[in-house]
Design a protein around this motif. Structure first.
Motif: not given
Length: 265
Positions: A90-94, A143-153
């Protein structure tokens, strides 16, 4: 590390229709605040306990589209309410929707009515913090596994002041530590945090100190902040509640921030 002072506003999602919340967010961004937070509860925390209220993370997705400059996040997400891997997604998506402006605020949880009415096990402060300690590495690993990864740390903000457990988690995982501390308490807890940082190999200067403040009528930010700045706080967040969302005091804090940062060079 010399940090510029930052101003946040918590748009509390209670006692208002969503169009009023949306307008408050737009107005807050226009005032020049650095961060706009909501909170992660299911019922109002003040006023009518059964008044109007909206959910945190679906709202953050909408805010990500409705804003263009400010950072956004929850102050704070309750770890108990979501599977950590799901929360990471969810955080990665937002983060992507916002163009890399999400702060993941998180804490162990405390509001028992949320737990009871939504069917979560309330447990004890100790068990909730133990769950948070297990969740934080899972969030980073996902976060390391998601595709795509977050735009930033994605910055992690941890809320709370427990000296043995919460501050240890801050030292291990957080970019920002949020509390409601006066100057003496902040200084004492910062020293404890520094000890935890030494144990885990974190530079305590890399953790931003954040605190909630009350924008009191007739008082200047200098009066309210006092020695808290000297104790290390650089992020100050003002809470505003619906339905009116009076941002007048927030504008005063933004003007004070600009003057203060200019004086610091």
């Amino acid at each position: 590390m010399n940090r510029a002072v930052r101003i946040g506003v918590q748009i509390q999602p209670q006692h208002a229709d969503y169009k009023q919340i949306r307008q408050a967010v737009a107005d807050a961004e226009e005032t020049g605040v650095d961060i706009i937070f909501n909170w992660d509860h299911f019922f109002p925390l003040s006023g009518d306990a059964d008044g109007k209220h909206f959910e945190c993370w679906t709202m953050l997705g909408a805010w990500a589209e409705a804003t263009s400059r400010v950072e956004i996040g929850a102050l704070v997400s309750c770890n108990s309410y979501r599977n950590p891997d799901l929360l990471a997604d969810m955080a990665r998506t937002v983060d992507h929707i916002s163009g890399g402006r999400l702060i993941l605020g998180i804490g162990g949880g405390w509001f028992q009515r949320d737990y009871d009415e939504y069917g979560y096990e309330f447990g004890t402060p100790g068990t909730r913090l133990a769950d948070l300690a297990q969740a934080l590495p899972r969030i980073r690993a996902r976060w390391e596994k998601l595709n795509p990864q977050p735009l930033r740390d994605i910055p992690i903000l941890i809320g709370g002041g427990g000296e043995k457990k919460t501050l240890r988690l801050v030292a291990e995982h957080a970019n920002i530590w949020h509390s409601f501390s006066d100057a003496a308490t902040l200084a004492r807890k910062s020293a404890i945090l520094a000890d935890h940082c030494a144990d885990v190999g974190t530079d305590p200067a890399h953790i931003e100190r954040s605190t909630g403040v009350r924008a009191l009528q007739g008082s200047s930010p200098d009066d309210v902040v006092g020695d808290v700045l000297d104790a290390g706080a650089t992020m100050f967040t003002i809470g505003v509640s619906g339905p009116s969302y009076d941002l007048g005091p927030v504008r005063e804090w933004v003007a004070w921030r600009d003057e203060y940062n200019a004086r610091q060079g």
